[in-house]
Scaffold this motif. Structure first.
Motif, PDB file in Angstrom:
ATOM      1  N   TYR A   1      49.206  20.975   8.627  1.00  0.00           N
ATOM      2  CA  TYR A   1      48.905  20.460   7.243  1.00  0.00           C
ATOM      3  C   TYR A   1      47.003  20.880   7.639  1.00  0.00           C
ATOM      4  CZ  TYR A   1      47.731  18.319   2.740  1.00  0.00           C
ATOM      5  OH  TYR A   1      47.328  18.023   1.524  1.00  0.00           O
TER       6      TYR A   1
ATOM      7  N   PRO B   1      43.496  20.517   6.184  1.00  0.00           N
ATOM      8  CA  PRO B   1      42.453  19.896   5.118  1.00  0.00           C
ATOM      9  C   PRO B   1      41.028  20.519   5.572  1.00  0.00           C
ATOM     10  CG  PRO B   1      43.064  18.287   6.674  1.00  0.00           C
ATOM     11  CD  PRO B   1      43.771  19.291   7.085  1.00  0.00           C
TER      12      PRO B   1
ATOM     13  N   LEU C   1      37.850  14.159   1.583  1.00  0.00           N
ATOM     14  CA  LEU C   1      38.763  15.301   1.439  1.00  0.00           C
ATOM     15  C   LEU C   1      38.485  16.496   0.301  1.00  0.00           C
ATOM     16  CD1 LEU C   1      41.463  16.729   2.176  1.00  0.00           C
ATOM     17  CD2 LEU C   1      42.646  15.370   0.485  1.00  0.00           C
TER      18      LEU C   1
ATOM     19  N   ARG D   1      49.042  23.961   3.156  1.00  0.00           N
ATOM     20  CA  ARG D   1      50.065  23.870   3.965  1.00  0.00           C
ATOM     21  C   ARG D   1      50.361  25.252   4.614  1.00  0.00           C
ATOM     22  NH1 ARG D   1      52.543  18.923   3.803  1.00  0.00           N
ATOM     23  NH2 ARG D   1      52.141  17.737   2.083  1.00  0.00           N
TER      24      ARG D   1
ATOM     25  N   ARG E   1      46.375  18.685  11.229  1.00  0.00           N
ATOM     26  CA  ARG E   1      47.111  17.838  11.318  1.00  0.00           C
ATOM     27  C   ARG E   1      48.474  17.795  12.171  1.00  0.00           C
ATOM     28  NH1 ARG E   1      50.438  14.885   6.422  1.00  0.00           N
ATOM     29  NH2 ARG E   1      51.850  16.396   6.996  1.00  0.00           N
ATOM     30  N   ARG E   2      48.647  17.238  13.120  1.00  0.00           N
ATOM     31  CA  ARG E   2      49.910  17.118  14.021  1.00  0.00           C
ATOM     32  C   ARG E   2      50.973  16.350  13.368  1.00  0.00           C
ATOM     33  NH1 ARG E   2      46.298  16.740  18.568  1.00  0.00           N
ATOM     34  NH2 ARG E   2      46.541  14.430  18.163  1.00  0.00           N
TER      35      ARG E   2
ATOM     36  N   LYS F   1      54.498  14.368  13.659  1.00  0.00           N
ATOM     37  CA  LYS F   1      55.264  13.886  14.709  1.00  0.00           C
ATOM     38  C   LYS F   1      56.207  12.961  14.089  1.00  0.00           C
ATOM     39  CE  LYS F   1      53.650  10.642  17.538  1.00  0.00           C
ATOM     40  NZ  LYS F   1      52.924   9.817  18.860  1.00  0.00           N
TER      41      LYS F   1
ATOM     42  N   ALA G   1      52.671  10.167  12.187  1.00  0.00           N
ATOM     43  CA  ALA G   1      50.993  10.604  12.038  1.00  0.00           C
ATOM     44  C   ALA G   1      50.408  10.511  13.283  1.00  0.00           C
ATOM     45  CB  ALA G   1      50.244  10.181  10.807  1.00  0.00           C
ATOM     46  N   ASP G   2      49.842  11.210  13.972  1.00  0.00           N
ATOM     47  CA  ASP G   2      48.795  11.000  15.022  1.00  0.00           C
ATOM     48  C   ASP G   2      47.780  11.495  14.795  1.00  0.00           C
ATOM     49  OD1 ASP G   2      50.106  13.612  17.371  1.00  0.00           O
ATOM     50  OD2 ASP G   2      49.562  13.677  15.493  1.00  0.00           O
ATOM     51  N   GLY G   3      47.011  11.549  13.449  1.00  0.00           N
ATOM     52  CA  GLY G   3      45.722  11.961  13.441  1.00  0.00           C
ATOM     53  C   GLY G   3      45.488  13.503  12.970  1.00  0.00           C
ATOM     54  N   LEU G   4      44.174  13.582  12.634  1.00  0.00           N
ATOM     55  CA  LEU G   4      43.668  14.957  12.256  1.00  0.00           C
ATOM     56  C   LEU G   4      42.949  15.147  13.553  1.00  0.00           C
ATOM     57  CD1 LEU G   4      42.650  14.800   8.467  1.00  0.00           C
ATOM     58  CD2 LEU G   4      44.607  15.795   9.416  1.00  0.00           C
ATOM     59  N   THR G   5      43.077  16.597  13.843  1.00  0.00           N
ATOM     60  CA  THR G   5      42.151  17.069  14.862  1.00  0.00           C
ATOM     61  C   THR G   5      41.006  17.953  14.094  1.00  0.00           C
ATOM     62  OG1 THR G   5      43.830  17.518  16.457  1.00  0.00           O
ATOM     63  CG2 THR G   5      41.985  18.833  16.781  1.00  0.00           C
ATOM     64  N   PHE G   6      39.859  17.671  14.359  1.00  0.00           N
ATOM     65  CA  PHE G   6      38.602  18.222  13.389  1.00  0.00           C
ATOM     66  C   PHE G   6      37.756  19.341  14.003  1.00  0.00           C
ATOM     67  CE2 PHE G   6      38.135  15.444   9.748  1.00  0.00           C
ATOM     68  CZ  PHE G   6      38.932  14.476  10.007  1.00  0.00           C
TER      69      PHE G   6
ATOM     70  N   PHE H   1      42.941   4.498  11.973  1.00  0.00           N
ATOM     71  CA  PHE H   1      42.322   5.301  12.846  1.00  0.00           C
ATOM     72  C   PHE H   1      40.859   4.924  12.926  1.00  0.00           C
ATOM     73  CE2 PHE H   1      45.676   8.505  12.112  1.00  0.00           C
ATOM     74  CZ  PHE H   1      45.961   8.290  10.890  1.00  0.00           C
TER      75      PHE H   1
ATOM     76  N   TYR I   1      37.655   6.978  14.639  1.00  0.00           N
ATOM     77  CA  TYR I   1      37.062   8.289  15.003  1.00  0.00           C
ATOM     78  C   TYR I   1      35.465   8.107  15.483  1.00  0.00           C
ATOM     79  CZ  TYR I   1      40.387  11.444  13.004  1.00  0.00           C
ATOM     80  OH  TYR I   1      41.693  11.929  12.840  1.00  0.00           O
TER      81      TYR I   1
ATOM     82  N   LEU J   1      39.321  11.651  17.696  1.00  0.00           N
ATOM     83  CA  LEU J   1      40.040  10.678  17.655  1.00  0.00           C
ATOM     84  C   LEU J   1      40.108   9.628  18.753  1.00  0.00           C
ATOM     85  CD1 LEU J   1      42.069   9.216  15.794  1.00  0.00           C
ATOM     86  CD2 LEU J   1      43.710  10.604  16.644  1.00  0.00           C
TER      87      LEU J   1
ATOM     88  N   PHE K   1      44.558   5.413  17.213  1.00  0.00           N
ATOM     89  CA  PHE K   1      45.226   5.047  15.755  1.00  0.00           C
ATOM     90  C   PHE K   1      46.413   3.857  16.007  1.00  0.00           C
ATOM     91  CE2 PHE K   1      49.025   7.558  15.986  1.00  0.00           C
ATOM     92  CZ  PHE K   1      48.824   8.127  17.065  1.00  0.00           C
TER      93      PHE K   1
ATOM     94  N   TRP L   1      51.944  10.740   4.772  1.00  0.00           N
ATOM     95  CA  TRP L   1      50.887  11.588   4.676  1.00  0.00           C
ATOM     96  C   TRP L   1      51.156  12.789   3.615  1.00  0.00           C
ATOM     97  CZ3 TRP L   1      46.479  12.894   8.157  1.00  0.00           C
ATOM     98  CH2 TRP L   1      46.293  12.147   8.938  1.00  0.00           C
TER      99      TRP L   1
END
Lengths: 115, 114
Positions: free
Chosen positions: A32, A34, A46, A51, A93-94, A96, A100-105, B33, B35, B45, B48, B98
């Motif tokens: 995902y 965003p 957001l 996707r 987004r990863r 799992k 969810a294990d968070g967003l990587t920015f 979360f 950050y 991050l 979480f 999500w």
């Protein structure tokens, strides 16, 4: 190790012009993508998301283009307005196992729209 | 209207102090979360949580711990603050699953460690 690379770091566009921000990723487990918009003194919010099974998504003046084979995606802001001046972050987004294990920015792009 | 509230907008602490950053959400979200945001580094991050009393390390957990005793509250703890922890800290929450991919962020807590 930066997993989402964003460019440019800063961008100045004339009012009415097109603003383009690019991102690239390596991890094929991302599911995902965003984009977040942040105004000074506020948390990110957001803006638009896509996707990987879709190549383009448009919402008003904002469009995401997604190239899965190149692992790249970009944000286009058409008819840019001074109110669009903000910091923009792409993210990935990863997924799992349904959790969810968070967003990587990405590192962010400071966009200034000149009147 | 969805809301994530961070109790302190600005804090100034001394090196070695224990620091608590509190975050409350009113949306009944399962995921929460923490950050940190630094100029030129984006958002990274720290930790979480996907359920009460559950926690997982993010990308930069060193020097931090977290606590989630209630669903709506997620605390970030700096056991012994250091100057390199001077930063903007952002709390966020999301629904499990999500489907929209959306994180809801608070307005941030700016911490200065002297």
């Amino acid at each position: 190790q930066q997993q989402v690379k964003q460019s440019p770091q800063s961008l100045i566009v004339q009012k009415g012009g097109i603003s383009i921000i690019n991102c690239a990723y390596e991890n094929t487990a991302f599911d995902y993508f965003p984009w977040y918009q942040q105004f000074p003194g506020k948390g990110p919010a957001l803006l638009i998301a896509i996707r990987p099974d879709v190549s383009e998504k448009k919402e008003g003046r904002f469009t995401i283009s997604f190239n899965k084979s190149a692992k790249q995606f970009s944000l286009h802001i058409m008819d840019s307005q001074p109110g669009d001046s903000a910091t923009y972050f792409c993210a990935a987004r990863r997924s799992k196992g349904g959790g969810a294990d968070g967003l990587t920015f990405g590192k962010g792009t400071h966009l200034i729209i000149q009147p | 209207d969805v809301k994530v509230t961070q109790s302190s907008r600005y804090l100034v602490k001394r090196t070695g102090e224990k620091v608590f950053l509190e975050c409350v959400q009113d949306m009944d979200h399962e995921n929460m979360f923490w950050y940190r945001q630094d100029p030129g580094l984006g958002l990274r991050l720290i930790y979480f949580s996907y359920d009460v009393k559950m926690k997982e390390k993010g990308d930069i957990p060193e020097g931090y711990s977290v606590s989630r005793e209630k669903k709506e509250r997620f605390s970030l703890i700096l056991e012994s603050a250091s100057t390199n922890q001077t930063s903007m800290y952002l709390c966020a929450s999301s629904l499990r699953g999500w489907n929209t991919g959306e994180l809801f962020f608070g307005e941030g807590s700016r911490l200065t460690v002297l």
